[in-house]
Write an enzyme that holds these catalytic residues in place. Structure first.
Site, mmCIF file in Angstrom:
data_model
loop_
_atom_site.group_PDB
_atom_site.id
_atom_site.type_symbol
_atom_site.label_atom_id
_atom_site.label_comp_id
_atom_site.label_asym_id
_atom_site.label_seq_id
_atom_site.Cartn_x
_atom_site.Cartn_y
_atom_site.Cartn_z
ATOM 1 N N HIS A 149 0.813 -1.225 0.000
ATOM 2 C CA HIS A 149 0.000 0.000 0.000
ATOM 3 C C HIS A 149 0.845 1.273 0.000
ATOM 4 O O HIS A 149 0.512 2.254 0.663
ATOM 5 C CB HIS A 149 -0.957 0.027 1.195
ATOM 6 C CG HIS A 149 -2.000 -1.039 1.177
ATOM 7 N ND1 HIS A 149 -2.939 -1.166 0.191
ATOM 8 C CD2 HIS A 149 -2.224 -2.062 2.042
ATOM 9 C CE1 HIS A 149 -3.715 -2.206 0.445
ATOM 10 N NE2 HIS A 149 -3.300 -2.775 1.552
ATOM 11 N N HIS A 190 -5.991 -4.923 -11.632
ATOM 12 C CA HIS A 190 -6.396 -4.429 -10.316
ATOM 13 C C HIS A 190 -7.917 -4.457 -10.225
ATOM 14 O O HIS A 190 -8.611 -4.085 -11.167
ATOM 15 C CB HIS A 190 -5.883 -2.996 -10.143
ATOM 16 C CG HIS A 190 -6.214 -2.378 -8.825
ATOM 17 N ND1 HIS A 190 -6.977 -1.234 -8.710
ATOM 18 C CD2 HIS A 190 -5.871 -2.731 -7.567
ATOM 19 C CE1 HIS A 190 -7.084 -0.907 -7.435
ATOM 20 N NE2 HIS A 190 -6.422 -1.796 -6.720
#
Length: 379
Positions: free
Chosen positions: A189, A289
């Protein structure tokens, strides 16, 4: 055939776009701009002024027209364009009576491997999630952080040494919990500096992660390339960028071994197919994604079917969200950690008629995490 209307539909935390035609065919797409869906909806209204009355089958022309008309870019605009583009592909598939992948050259595979989302506020919760995924038949787990998914209202501080050692120990325990039958897709992240990313990447090498996702912020491709050149494991990145040119810059720097275009953010199926072809030329594989709804999943699977360099598909289940069947009617079937490539025309899903009433729109909370000194922390 002409476009007669374009509608946005907000359901739960998602935004969908429906393109209506005078032949009764309705195309469905999804916007991926996450916390900025209202801005994407405004862009759809702007694009609508051009699209009404147009032939929906001219997908490439419409893409170029909308993208290049006034030269402005950005996530909200690209999310709107992506949703419209997916809907136009859906219309084309329904018009010709074939899945979208048939219009992209036919399928390269019969099923697409997926990875299961694992969440947890502690290391043990994450370990338990890995074990559940294996028991459910998945061969890969992702969204898997070494640092736990702690609440954003909890301030953050750790020393360099403790953070790296804790991260390495977490990955070691994930591997111990599932053995070699499950691949670990390690998600960072964008939380690390270059020295931190290199130290952690070298430290977890022994546990054979499938990929190391977004170790540093995506704004500087040279930083990502520096990390890639300094560690022995594969980097995956690309979910936060959304133009062909950005992907060229990323690939030309050899900054990753897997790219992660978001079909609902990078310009829909039209642009995603081109990005995949670029990656193929560099010997890089594609992991679309997909943190969104089953509509996004359905669009991603059309891409996965049609490209030779597909690796694995992000498959978001397990979150505290409405059941998929409550949002869409879907042709997708999960078997032993793979989604079977459907033969339904278009992208293969339709929204449930009463989904808005059943699952009213919930704007995402706008909150970022802070460090113990009050500065912003990426999470």
């Amino acid at each position: 055939m002409k476009i007669t209307d374009i509608k946005t539909r907000f359901i739960d935390i998602y935004m969908f776009v429906e393109v209506h035609t005078d032949e009764g065919i309705i195309g469905l797409g999804e916007a991926g701009s996450w916390a900025f869906l209202e801005a994407a909806a405004a862009a759809v209204e702007t694009f609508k002024r051009y699209l009404i009355g147009q032939d929906p089958l001219l997908r490439e022309h419409h893409w170029q027209y909308l993208y290049r008309c006034y030269h402005f870019r950005g996530a909200a605009i690209m999310a709107a364009l992506s949703a419209i583009d997916i809907a136009l592909w859906d219309i084309a598939g329904k018009y010709y009576g074939v899945p979208c992948y048939q219009l992209m050259g036919g399928k390269c595979r019969d099923k697409a491997r997926v990875y299961y989302h694992v969440y947890g506020g502690s290391r043990q919760e994450l370990i338990d999630g890995c074990i559940r995924a294996k028991e459910a038949g998945f061969t890969a787990v992702g969204h898997l952080t070494p640092f736990a998914d702690e609440p954003r209202d909890k301030s953050w501080f750790k020393t360099f040494a403790s953070r790296i050692d804790d991260g390495i120990e977490s990955v070691r325990q994930y591997r111990e919990a599932v053995g070699n039958d499950v691949d670990l897709c390690i998600e960072i992240h964008r939380q690390l500096t270059v020295p931190e990313a290199v130290a952690l990447g070298r430290g977890i090498e022994a546990y054979r992660p499938y990929f190391f996702e977004d170790p540093v912020k995506p704004d500087n491709f040279d930083e990502m390339a520096e990390v890639a050149a300094s560690i022995p494991i594969a980097i995956a990145t690309g979910e936060r960028i959304h133009t062909l040119q950005e992907f060229v810059m990323l690939l030309s720097r050899h900054a990753c071994r897997f790219i992660r275009p978001d079909v609902c953010m990078c310009g829909g199926l039209t642009h995603a197919k081109k990005i995949a072809a670029l990656a193929e030329a560099f010997g890089v594989q594609v992991i679309p994604h997909n943190p969104l709804s089953p509509v996004s999943t359905a669009a991603c699977i059309q891409l996965a079917a049609a490209i030779p360099n597909f690796a694995i598909q992000e498959y978001p289940i397990g979150e505290d969200r409405p059941p998929k069947s409550g949002i869409v009617k879907s042709a997708l079937t999960l078997e032993d950690g793979f989604l079977v490539i459907p033969d339904t025309p278009g992208i293969g899903v339709e929204l449930q008629p009463d989904a808005e009433k059943e699952f009213p729109y919930i704007p995402r909370e706008y909150k970022t995490r802070l460090q113990s000194d009050g500065s912003v922390f990426d999470q």
